[in-house]
Each structure stands twice: as C-alpha cells, then as structure tokens.
Design an enzyme around this catalytic site. Structure first.
Site, short mmCIF file in Angstrom:
data_model
loop_
_atom_site.label_atom_id
_atom_site.label_comp_id
_atom_site.label_asym_id
_atom_site.label_seq_id
_atom_site.Cartn_x
_atom_site.Cartn_y
_atom_site.Cartn_z
N SER A 48 -21.57 -5.74 -29.17
CA SER A 48 -20.85 -4.60 -29.75
C SER A 48 -19.96 -5.00 -30.92
O SER A 48 -19.54 -4.15 -31.70
CB SER A 48 -19.98 -3.95 -28.67
OG SER A 48 -18.94 -4.83 -28.27
N GLY A 49 -19.65 -6.29 -31.01
CA GLY A 49 -18.66 -6.73 -31.99
C GLY A 49 -17.30 -6.92 -31.35
O GLY A 49 -16.37 -7.40 -31.99
N GLU A 89 4.88 -10.80 -6.17
CA GLU A 89 3.92 -10.88 -7.28
C GLU A 89 4.45 -10.33 -8.60
O GLU A 89 3.87 -10.58 -9.66
CB GLU A 89 2.61 -10.16 -6.91
CG GLU A 89 2.71 -8.65 -6.77
CD GLU A 89 3.09 -8.18 -5.37
OE1 GLU A 89 2.72 -7.06 -5.00
OE2 GLU A 89 3.77 -8.95 -4.65
N VAL A 127 -14.71 -8.42 -28.11
CA VAL A 127 -14.46 -9.75 -27.55
C VAL A 127 -15.34 -10.04 -26.32
O VAL A 127 -15.93 -11.11 -26.22
CB VAL A 127 -12.97 -9.89 -27.16
CG1 VAL A 127 -12.71 -11.20 -26.41
CG2 VAL A 127 -12.09 -9.82 -28.41
N ASP A 128 -15.44 -9.08 -25.40
CA ASP A 128 -16.15 -9.33 -24.14
C ASP A 128 -17.62 -9.67 -24.35
O ASP A 128 -18.13 -10.65 -23.81
CB ASP A 128 -16.02 -8.13 -23.21
CG ASP A 128 -14.57 -7.76 -22.94
OD1 ASP A 128 -13.70 -8.65 -23.09
OD2 ASP A 128 -14.29 -6.60 -22.58
N CYS A 151 4.82 -6.37 1.82
CA CYS A 151 5.23 -4.97 1.96
C CYS A 151 4.41 -4.28 3.05
O CYS A 151 4.61 -4.57 4.23
CB CYS A 151 5.10 -4.25 0.62
SG CYS A 151 6.02 -2.70 0.56
N TYR A 152 3.48 -3.42 2.73
CA TYR A 152 2.65 -2.77 3.76
C TYR A 152 1.91 -3.83 4.57
O TYR A 152 1.72 -3.67 5.78
CB TYR A 152 1.67 -1.81 3.09
CG TYR A 152 0.77 -1.06 4.06
CD1 TYR A 152 1.23 0.09 4.68
CD2 TYR A 152 -0.51 -1.51 4.34
CE1 TYR A 152 0.42 0.78 5.58
CE2 TYR A 152 -1.33 -0.83 5.24
CZ TYR A 152 -0.86 0.32 5.84
OH TYR A 152 -1.65 0.99 6.73
N GLY A 154 0.81 -1.21 0.00
CA GLY A 154 0.00 0.00 0.00
C GLY A 154 0.84 1.26 0.00
O GLY A 154 2.05 1.22 0.19
N LYS A 174 -9.07 -10.29 -18.84
CA LYS A 174 -9.19 -10.35 -20.30
C LYS A 174 -8.66 -11.66 -20.88
O LYS A 174 -9.29 -12.27 -21.74
CB LYS A 174 -8.44 -9.17 -20.93
CG LYS A 174 -8.71 -8.98 -22.41
CD LYS A 174 -10.08 -8.39 -22.63
CE LYS A 174 -10.27 -7.93 -24.07
NZ LYS A 174 -11.53 -7.18 -24.25
N HIS A 228 8.07 -7.64 -3.00
CA HIS A 228 6.88 -7.96 -3.79
C HIS A 228 7.09 -9.25 -4.60
O HIS A 228 7.66 -9.21 -5.70
CB HIS A 228 6.53 -6.80 -4.74
CG HIS A 228 6.01 -5.60 -4.03
ND1 HIS A 228 4.68 -5.43 -3.71
CD2 HIS A 228 6.65 -4.49 -3.56
CE1 HIS A 228 4.51 -4.29 -3.09
NE2 HIS A 228 5.69 -3.69 -2.98
#
Length: 511
Positions: A223-224, A172, A226-227, A80-81, A54, A367, A170
């Site tokens: 919409s055309g 990650e 991907v989602d 970390c935080y 954070g 995504k 970190h």
C-alpha cells in the site's frame, strides 16, 4: 521462548499488560476469559498467567476464574477484577465498596513479599474499582497474607503461597509508581527468561516462512504504508523473488507517492514490485458520488476487485501475505472479550474467491515493534515514522464528488504543506498534518481579477494514538507562508482555513 499470558476480562488496559511484558522482553499474548486448561497445555514454555481487570462485578458470576488452570502450577497475578476473581476462589468477601476508588491512591505495602521486592513501603498507584475485598481472620493463615492496604486500611493486595498474587490497583498504567519493578518482580517469580527481542523474532519468522512457502510464490498488496512495507521486506529476506508485491495505483495517493515507492522499494531495496494503474477505474466508479460512506465502500470494493484481478492472473502463487498487526486482531474482537472497536480489512475483508493460504508474519506485533523490525531490515526512519494516512487515501479529503481536477489541486496543496512542515522542523511536533479540499467556493480577487475558487482547509493535530487529538498551535508566520504559497502556486484555491477543533467533538479526518 518463555511466555506469560494475559487472560482478558474486558479491561480497557488489557493490551497494556501485554505491552508491559513485551517491553521487558517477555513474550506475551491476550486470550479470552473462556481460555481453557487444554488450550494452556498447547502453549510451549508457559511460565505465568495474569488475569486482567474488567468492567463486570464478581458477584454477577458472568466471568469466572477457571480453577483448572491451577493444575499448570505456574504463578498467577490477578489485577483489579482479576484480584477479585482470585479472592472469590479463596473464599474471600467481595462487597460493594463504601467509596469507589478511581484515580491516584496512596498504598502501604509489605515489601518482604516477592511481588513488592525492593520497593518502598508507601507509593502511589492507579485505582479503578467499585468493589472491596476482605478476608476473615481464620482465613489469614500462613499461606494467605495481606500485602497491601490503602489509607483507609482496606485490602488492595494479597498473596497466596507466594505463587498467587492479587492487586486491586493497575500496575500496567504509567500513573502507578514502580509499575516496571512490579512486573519485573512477577517475571522473576515466574522464572521467565527475558529473551523476546526483535532480532530473534525476525530469525524465527524467516525460518517459519521458508518452511511454509517452500518453492511456491507469495503475493502481497503493497500500500505504501509502514505495515505492508515491513511485511514485504521480511518476506523478501526469507524467500527473495518468490514474493510478488503488488501496488494498486488508485490515483488517490499523495503527490509523488508512486515515484517515492519505486525509488525506495525497487531501486534501493530491490523488490520486484508489480505496479498496476487502475486510477481511471476508481474515478469512473466514484463519478457523481458525494456521500462519504458510499465513497469509502466503493474505494474498498474496487481495490479488492483490482487486487483479485491481478492475483488471479499470476501463475504459481499459492500464498497471500498481509501486514496484519496484533492490534488489528484484538480490535476486531478476535483476541479477547473486549468490545469490538472496528473491523479491519486485514482481518475480515478478504475476497472469498482468492484461493490462497494466508501468511501474516507481523500478526503478533504492535506498531512500534513493527517499526523496530523495519529498522533492522533497512527501512529509513523518515518512512517508518511517517504520519498516518487513511486507507481510502485522498478520496476522503476531497469533500463532495471526486474528480481528477480536484485531486490534482489537493495533491499540489498537500505537497506544499508537507514541504513547509519539514522545512520548519515540525514533523516531530505534529502527529498528523494534511489539507482538505472543501466543497465550498468563495469570491476572491487575484491580480485585480475576480475569482470564484475553492476554500482549502489545513488540519494539523497532536495526538498519541489518534483516539483523542488537539489542534496544533502553529506559528502564525509559518501559517502565513503556507497560505501564501498555496494560493499563489496552486490554481483553483483562493482561501485557506486553519482547523482549530479538537477530537472530540470533531474527528481528525473530515469524512
């Protein structure tokens, strides 16, 4: 399914922790720092908790660790935080560091600790902190151990009862060596089964959609993109023709976009897509408008008006489906405490007079996970990995007033660019590529005659996520071919400009 949750204390990397766990097939979600013990009890199969980094300092006590969570008796990892919060809880000393650490740092670890199992004693990690953590000798008993130090012999990792861990670096981020192994070790400590896979996700969603919808109908704005396409296929697999996908043709799509949509979704995938042409209405409302933000608002408002008109004309529809993603929710400030990046139309822009229950089957996915679902459901790779396209369409790629003539010019030029990019096998090299019809006219000569036509800009960029971008160094011969084709085949253009600015200072789109 077993879950490890992440509590958000404002780190820029908080979503990355969730992604790491999901990539290792463990279900994970982000919760705000106000997350309570009562909320945790509602989570089925909760196996572990991670406290993110954070921007604050523990000494400010503005964001604290909820000690009630210890009653859950699940392993906790503070990053970390998050480590500083746990250290504060254990009565450690949190002080301003003599030297802040940012970037790559070599650490020495106790690899007999479960969190560092099978790792070397020394490796490089990514630091981003300005506070230091220390413990008094009388605190370092059997239950509390220092398990990592930096080259200055400062504490960067501890364990408590081998059930609570703090890491000042970190794990990650990719810059930390053995980051995957650290998370795998924590997953093992939690006893979490790695069963989170997209096949299972699809099965669960189909079951949930069937139970929720019953014999009612669902409307979806296709919409055309991907989602919405993946959302439509998932719903269609669950409820068949009870789904009514609606495509609002606003006239601002790329050349042959509607025809390609019909071929892919109607002819190949057998969805009953309802296509409504409102292109004249959009153009009439945009007449005389030149300000970019005003254009965006008009396009967005008109889309909602048109979709509402179609939705309210249908009988038996009780549900509205949207292709909302997890990033939409988090970036809109609804998944944690990090600053709002932008409001997404899927999250906050629903018309209030649409009296439908909401279905968002993709709202827990990122995504790339959506693309994986799309692959399983039969969408072709070329479509799933297509370049980003803005919501307002070509409306923000026509500089100044939008007219049908300008749109036709732009569509033809853009189609040639896309043809040549594909022909030269550049689709995997360029993140986004498009043309912009500028509001500049210049003198030219064609066939011994004077012309006074538009200048067209070509924008090609490389990027990972669109947050930053660099212009693509296209081969001059290819640029020359594209330029020659456009000025010879598209009436109304006599000058081609290749954009060589990065983001920042410019943005990817022009408006």
């Amino acid at each position: 399914m077993d879950k490890i949750i992440v509590i958000d204390y404002g780190s820029q990397y908080n979503e990355l922790i969730v992604r790491r766990l999901r990539d290792l097939n463990v279900e994970s979600y982000l919760y705000p720092s106000t997350f309570s013990y009562e909320e945790a009890l509602k989570i089925e199969d909760l196996k572990g908790i991670i406290l993110s980094g954070g921007f604050d300092s523990v000494s400010n006590e503005s964001l604290t660790f909820n000690e009630e969570l210890l009653k859950l008796n699940v392993p906790i990892l503070g990053i970390c935080y998050g480590m500083e919060l746990l250290s504060f809880f254990l009565k450690g000393n949190i002080n301003k560091a003599k030297n802040s650490e940012y970037g790559r740092s070599l650490i020495n670890v106790d690899n007999t600790s479960k969190i560092f199992k099978d790792l070397p004693e020394n490796f490089n990690v990514w630091m981003s902190h300005s506070d230091s953590v220390s413990f008094n000798d009388d605190q370092l008993k059997d239950d509390l151990k220092i398990i990592a130090k930096n080259i200055n012999e400062e504490v960067v990792g501890f364990s408590y009862k081998e059930n609570m861990f703090g890491l000042l670096f970190h794990p990650e981020v990719n810059n930390t060596e053995f980051s995957k192994e650290i998370f795998l070790n924590f997953i093992d400590i939690c006893g979490a089964k790695r069963e989170y896979k997209m096949d299972t996700f699809i099965e669960d969603q189909i079951k949930e959609i069937k139970e929720k919808v019953g014999n009612k109908k669902v409307i979806l704005g296709l919409s055309g993109g991907v989602d919405s396409a993946v959302c439509a296929l998932l719903l269609h697999k669950a409820i068949g023709n009870q789904l009514i996908p609606v495509f609002i043709d606003h006239g601002l799509n790329r050349k042959f976009e509607k025809e390609e949509l019909e071929e892919r979704f109607i002819n190949n995938l057998h969805l009953n897509v309802l296509i409504k042409d409102y292109s004249e209405l959009f153009l009439s409302r945009l007449k005389g408008v030149t300000d970019p933000e005003t254009k965006r608002k008009i396009i967005g408002k008109t889309f909602i008006d048109c979709f509402s008109e179609v939705a309210n004309s249908l009988e038996g529809v009780e549900f509205l489906a949207q292709g909302t993603l997890y990033t939409d929710i988090v970036e809109s400030g609804k998944g944690g405490i990090s600053k709002v990046i932008k409001s997404h139309h899927n999250v906050g822009g629903l018309p209030k007079d649409l009296k439908f229950s909401l279905i968002e089957p993709l709202k827990t996915l990122y995504k790339d996970q959506v693309r994986e679902v799309g692959t399983i459901l039969g969408l072709d790779k070329e479509f799933l990995y297509r370049q980003p396209f803005p919501g307002p369409g070509l409306g923000i790629r026509v500089i100044g007033e939008i007219t049908k003539e300008k749109l036709d010019i732009l569509k033809d030029a853009d189609y040639i660019l896309r043809e040549e990019v594909k022909k030269n096998n550049l689709t995997n090299d360029i993140w986004q590529y498009f043309t912009v019809l500028t509001n500049i006219k210049s003198v030219g000569v064609m066939g011994d005659n004077r012309t006074y036509s538009y200048a067209l800009a070509i924008r090609c960029v490389t990027s990972i996520d669109g947050m930053t971008a660099d212009f693509y160094r296209m081969n001059y011969e290819i640029i020359a071919k594209i330029s020659s084709r456009i000025v010879n085949e598209v009436k109304g253009i006599n000058r081609i400009l290749y954009d060589v600015t990065s983001k920042p200072p410019s943005t990817i789109e022009y408006e």
